[in-house]
Design a protein around this motif. Structure first.
Motif, PDB file in Angstrom:
ATOM      1  N   GLU A  85       0.831  -1.198   0.000  1.00  0.00           N
ATOM      2  CA  GLU A  85       0.000   0.000   0.000  1.00  0.00           C
ATOM      3  C   GLU A  85       0.871   1.255   0.000  1.00  0.00           C
ATOM      4  OE1 GLU A  85      -3.518   2.143   2.687  1.00  0.00           O
ATOM      5  OE2 GLU A  85      -2.811   0.124   3.182  1.00  0.00           O
ATOM      6  N   ALA A  86       1.957   1.235   0.787  1.00  0.00           N
ATOM      7  CA  ALA A  86       2.866   2.382   0.833  1.00  0.00           C
ATOM      8  C   ALA A  86       3.538   2.604  -0.518  1.00  0.00           C
ATOM      9  CB  ALA A  86       3.931   2.147   1.911  1.00  0.00           C
ATOM     10  N   GLU A  87       3.795   1.513  -1.227  1.00  0.00           N
ATOM     11  CA  GLU A  87       4.456   1.594  -2.527  1.00  0.00           C
ATOM     12  C   GLU A  87       3.552   2.239  -3.568  1.00  0.00           C
ATOM     13  OE1 GLU A  87       7.660  -1.474  -4.511  1.00  0.00           O
ATOM     14  OE2 GLU A  87       5.693  -2.237  -3.954  1.00  0.00           O
ATOM     15  N   ARG A  88       2.241   2.029  -3.432  1.00  0.00           N
ATOM     16  CA  ARG A  88       1.285   2.584  -4.397  1.00  0.00           C
ATOM     17  C   ARG A  88       1.067   4.080  -4.199  1.00  0.00           C
ATOM     18  NH1 ARG A  88      -1.479  -2.392  -3.300  1.00  0.00           N
ATOM     19  NH2 ARG A  88      -2.762  -1.321  -1.732  1.00  0.00           N
ATOM     20  N   ARG A  89       1.356   4.590  -3.027  1.00  0.00           N
ATOM     21  CA  ARG A  89       1.096   5.994  -2.733  1.00  0.00           C
ATOM     22  C   ARG A  89       2.232   6.875  -3.253  1.00  0.00           C
ATOM     23  NH1 ARG A  89      -1.439   6.080   3.402  1.00  0.00           N
ATOM     24  NH2 ARG A  89      -3.165   4.622   2.995  1.00  0.00           N
ATOM     25  N   PRO A  90       1.932   8.123  -3.608  1.00  0.00           N
ATOM     26  CA  PRO A  90       2.993   9.040  -4.041  1.00  0.00           C
ATOM     27  C   PRO A  90       3.912   9.393  -2.881  1.00  0.00           C
ATOM     28  CG  PRO A  90       0.897  10.197  -3.831  1.00  0.00           C
ATOM     29  CD  PRO A  90       0.592   8.740  -3.670  1.00  0.00           C
ATOM     30  N   GLY A  91       5.161   9.692  -3.190  1.00  0.00           N
ATOM     31  CA  GLY A  91       6.114  10.050  -2.151  1.00  0.00           C
ATOM     32  C   GLY A  91       7.093   8.927  -1.874  1.00  0.00           C
ATOM     33  N   LEU A  92       7.862   9.076  -0.809  1.00  0.00           N
ATOM     34  CA  LEU A  92       8.859   8.075  -0.434  1.00  0.00           C
ATOM     35  C   LEU A  92       8.183   6.867   0.205  1.00  0.00           C
ATOM     36  CD1 LEU A  92      11.596  10.433   1.078  1.00  0.00           C
ATOM     37  CD2 LEU A  92      11.546   9.407  -1.197  1.00  0.00           C
ATOM     38  N   THR A  93       8.481   5.695  -0.314  1.00  0.00           N
ATOM     39  CA  THR A  93       7.832   4.474   0.177  1.00  0.00           C
ATOM     40  C   THR A  93       8.116   4.244   1.654  1.00  0.00           C
ATOM     41  OG1 THR A  93       7.996   3.479  -2.020  1.00  0.00           O
ATOM     42  CG2 THR A  93       7.613   1.994  -0.179  1.00  0.00           C
TER      43      THR A  93
END
Length: 215
Positions: A85-93
């Motif tokens: 989920e963190a990988e799909r979001r914009p910004g630093l994973t």
């Protein structure tokens, strides 16, 4: 693989750092990391004292992932879902991952001072002692959002445990992205947690990202 039910202090010794898994005990002199002499602070088990080779790049990545996972008390499958989920979001994973972990309901209950450890907070949430925006929520992985109000259920406030918490929680600091009202035994999510507002032991999240990126 089921949840680990053994001595949690072994996990701290294995990772070579305090993971704060036993609440107040971790802050006192009885903590095994503090109690043991520096030359005896080795991993548990019969092979813990043996001299090991210089760890490989993969070993460093694995250890950092295990530290972060065990710090928040999450099993591998759920931790992997949080990472995806963190990988799909914009910004630093890495920063996204920490933000997701902090927003878990069990962690918020712990940050508000209503539990001595995340493990205890998870049990309290599972047993249905908390409301989110007035609705009973017993899912520890529930992700709170800005504006959410987390409160102890009126029936649960009559329990001796929460009466003690109401008297002692004042000494426990609350992060800037949360506010707490001990009179009503509730807390509010003011904003999403920023990287500099997340108080955890030094963990290199980039190594965690590299670990999952190579698989």
């Amino acid at each position: 693989m089921g949840r680990y039910t053994g001595p949690v202090c072994r996990l701290c010794r294995r990772e070579g750092m305090k993971l704060y898994l036993k609440g107040e005990r971790c802050l006192g002199p009885k903590c095994p990391i503090v109690k043991r002499q520096p030359n005896r602070n080795y991993p548990p088990g019969q092979h813990g004292q043996k001299r090991t080779r210089r760890p490989s790049e993969y070993a460093l990545q694995l250890r950092e992932k295990q530290r972060l996972k065990r710090l928040y008390g999450i099993l591998e499958r759920q931790f992997r879902r949080h990472f995806e989920e963190a990988e799909r979001r914009p910004g630093l994973t890495g920063e996204n991952l920490l933000q997701i972990l902090e927003r878990r309901l069990d962690n918020v209950v712990y940050r508000l001072g209503f539990a001595d450890s995340r493990r205890q907070a998870r049990q309290l949430v599972t047993h249905g002692h908390f409301l989110v925006n007035g609705r009973k929520t017993d899912i520890p992985s529930y992700l709170v959002r800005p504006g959410d109000i987390i409160a102890v259920r009126p029936q649960s406030r009559e329990r001796e445990y929460f009466k003690v918490v109401q008297e002692t929680a004042q000494s426990k600091p609350v992060p800037a992205w949360l506010t707490r009202d001990l009179e009503t035994m509730s807390g509010r999510v003011v904003s999403l947690p920023a990287a500099d507002q997340i108080d955890i032991p030094a963990i290199n999240t980039q190594l965690v990202v590299e670990y999952y990126s190579r698989r």
